[in-house]
Design a protein around this motif. Sequence first.
Motif, PDB file in Angstrom:
ATOM      1  N   THR A 289      -9.505  -5.046  -2.879  1.00 41.11           N
ATOM      2  CA  THR A 289      -9.852  -4.148  -3.993  1.00 41.11           C
ATOM      3  C   THR A 289      -9.246  -2.767  -3.790  1.00 41.11           C
ATOM      4  N   ASN A 290      -8.027  -2.715  -3.298  1.00 42.77           N
ATOM      5  CA  ASN A 290      -7.347  -1.445  -3.072  1.00 42.77           C
ATOM      6  C   ASN A 290      -6.825  -0.899  -4.393  1.00 42.77           C
ATOM      7  N   GLY A 291      -7.064   0.394  -4.611  1.00 38.28           N
ATOM      8  CA  GLY A 291      -6.594   1.048  -5.823  1.00 38.28           C
ATOM      9  C   GLY A 291      -5.828   2.302  -5.488  1.00 38.28           C
ATOM     10  N   SER A 292      -6.492   3.450  -5.625  1.00 43.41           N
ATOM     11  CA  SER A 292      -5.845   4.730  -5.339  1.00 43.41           C
ATOM     12  C   SER A 292      -6.519   5.512  -4.219  1.00 43.41           C
ATOM     13  N   GLN A 293      -7.749   5.172  -3.895  1.00 44.65           N
ATOM     14  CA  GLN A 293      -8.485   5.952  -2.899  1.00 44.65           C
ATOM     15  C   GLN A 293      -8.015   5.638  -1.483  1.00 44.65           C
ATOM     16  N   PHE A 294      -8.027   6.684  -0.657  1.00 43.93           N
ATOM     17  CA  PHE A 294      -7.665   6.525   0.743  1.00 43.93           C
ATOM     18  C   PHE A 294      -8.495   7.472   1.588  1.00 43.93           C
ATOM     19  N   PHE A 295      -8.567   7.173   2.882  1.00 42.05           N
ATOM     20  CA  PHE A 295      -9.282   8.067   3.791  1.00 42.05           C
ATOM     21  C   PHE A 295      -8.433   8.355   5.009  1.00 42.05           C
ATOM     22  N   ILE A 296      -8.764   9.455   5.654  1.00 40.48           N
ATOM     23  CA  ILE A 296      -8.061   9.919   6.854  1.00 40.48           C
ATOM     24  C   ILE A 296      -9.108  10.145   7.932  1.00 40.48           C
ATOM     25  N   THR A 297      -8.920   9.548   9.096  1.00 43.19           N
ATOM     26  CA  THR A 297      -9.838   9.814  10.203  1.00 43.19           C
ATOM     27  C   THR A 297      -9.590  11.224  10.727  1.00 43.19           C
ATOM     28  N   VAL A 298     -10.670  11.894  11.124  1.00 45.83           N
ATOM     29  CA  VAL A 298     -10.549  13.279  11.589  1.00 45.83           C
ATOM     30  C   VAL A 298     -10.885  13.450  13.065  1.00 45.83           C
TER      31      VAL A 298
ATOM     32  N   ALA B 131       0.830  -1.212   0.000  1.00 50.33           N
ATOM     33  CA  ALA B 131       0.000   0.000   0.000  1.00 50.33           C
ATOM     34  C   ALA B 131       0.862   1.259   0.000  1.00 50.33           C
ATOM     35  N   CYS B 132       1.929   1.248   0.782  1.00 53.15           N
ATOM     36  CA  CYS B 132       2.805   2.427   0.848  1.00 53.15           C
ATOM     37  C   CYS B 132       3.517   2.673  -0.477  1.00 53.15           C
ATOM     38  N   LYS B 133       3.993   1.611  -1.095  1.00 53.77           N
ATOM     39  CA  LYS B 133       4.646   1.760  -2.395  1.00 53.77           C
ATOM     40  C   LYS B 133       3.655   2.302  -3.416  1.00 53.77           C
ATOM     41  N   ASN B 134       2.442   1.778  -3.421  1.00 52.08           N
ATOM     42  CA  ASN B 134       1.399   2.261  -4.313  1.00 52.08           C
ATOM     43  C   ASN B 134       1.159   3.752  -4.092  1.00 52.08           C
TER      44      ASN B 134
ATOM     45  N   LYS C 284     -15.993   6.552  -7.459  1.00 44.67           N
ATOM     46  CA  LYS C 284     -16.118   5.274  -8.166  1.00 44.67           C
ATOM     47  C   LYS C 284     -14.906   4.954  -9.029  1.00 44.67           C
ATOM     48  N   GLY C 285     -13.926   5.840  -9.067  1.00 43.42           N
ATOM     49  CA  GLY C 285     -12.782   5.647  -9.949  1.00 43.42           C
ATOM     50  C   GLY C 285     -11.488   5.417  -9.208  1.00 43.42           C
ATOM     51  N   GLY C 286     -10.440   5.340  -9.986  1.00 41.52           N
ATOM     52  CA  GLY C 286      -9.109   5.170  -9.425  1.00 41.52           C
ATOM     53  C   GLY C 286      -8.547   3.793  -9.685  1.00 41.52           C
ATOM     54  N   GLU C 287      -7.233   3.738  -9.743  1.00 42.41           N
ATOM     55  CA  GLU C 287      -6.543   2.477  -9.968  1.00 42.41           C
ATOM     56  C   GLU C 287      -5.189   2.526  -9.293  1.00 42.41           C
ATOM     57  N   SER C 288      -4.645   1.374  -9.035  1.00 37.99           N
ATOM     58  CA  SER C 288      -3.345   1.313  -8.380  1.00 37.99           C
ATOM     59  C   SER C 288      -2.235   1.559  -9.391  1.00 37.99           C
ATOM     60  N   VAL C 289      -1.069   1.859  -8.870  1.00 43.17           N
ATOM     61  CA  VAL C 289       0.097   2.013  -9.726  1.00 43.17           C
ATOM     62  C   VAL C 289       0.444   0.678 -10.383  1.00 43.17           C
ATOM     63  N   TYR C 290       0.051  -0.408  -9.744  1.00 41.98           N
ATOM     64  CA  TYR C 290       0.351  -1.733 -10.277  1.00 41.98           C
ATOM     65  C   TYR C 290      -0.396  -1.997 -11.592  1.00 41.98           C
TER      66      TYR C 290
ATOM     67  N   GLN D  74      -5.093  -6.788 -14.998  1.00 42.35           N
ATOM     68  CA  GLN D  74      -5.141  -7.838 -13.975  1.00 42.35           C
ATOM     69  C   GLN D  74      -4.557  -7.373 -12.643  1.00 42.35           C
ATOM     70  N   ALA D  75      -3.795  -6.282 -12.672  1.00 44.71           N
ATOM     71  CA  ALA D  75      -3.179  -5.755 -11.448  1.00 44.71           C
ATOM     72  C   ALA D  75      -3.824  -4.437 -11.025  1.00 44.71           C
ATOM     73  N   ARG D  76      -5.063  -4.194 -11.465  1.00 45.52           N
ATOM     74  CA  ARG D  76      -5.733  -2.935 -11.133  1.00 45.52           C
ATOM     75  C   ARG D  76      -5.841  -2.721  -9.625  1.00 45.52           C
ATOM     76  N   TYR D  77      -6.100  -3.799  -8.897  1.00 42.11           N
ATOM     77  CA  TYR D  77      -6.236  -3.734  -7.446  1.00 42.11           C
ATOM     78  C   TYR D  77      -5.153  -4.571  -6.784  1.00 42.11           C
ATOM     79  N   PHE D  78      -4.910  -4.308  -5.503  1.00 40.43           N
ATOM     80  CA  PHE D  78      -3.950  -5.117  -4.762  1.00 40.43           C
ATOM     81  C   PHE D  78      -4.560  -5.556  -3.434  1.00 40.43           C
TER      82      PHE D  78
END
Length: 115
Positions: free
Chosen positions: A103-112, A24-27, A61-67, A74-78
């Motif tokens: 199904t991890n891609g590019s989206q992330f969240f931060i708790t507030v 995840a960090c590398k992505n 609804k969008g986004g993709e991983s660096v992979y 086939q490597a859209r998600y990790f």
Amino acid sequence: MSVLIETSKGDITIDLHTDLCPIACKNFLKLCKVKYYNYCLFHNVQPGALIQTGDPTGTGKGGESVYRMLHGEQARYFEDEIHRSLRHARAGTVSMASSGPNTNGSQFFITVADE
């Protein structure tokens, strides 16, 4: 390792657990390097809970991983990197946002807020 995220509402510094979540960090770092996140909206804002970004379409609804960029569709998600020691108990915790297991891609969240 820390990353500075510049937003129109102020800067956010996040810490990455490269030892526990290397995929995840590398992505995340590679997507930052290619400016994938530039101008992404915080499309999901839940006051007192979290803010979510990382979708270049701004819809959530969008986004993709660096992979995917490197290895094709086939490597859209990790896969998930879940650890009991990493919890969303404190404001500022960052996690990948996904639509289900592995199904991890590019989206992330931060708790507030603290738990």
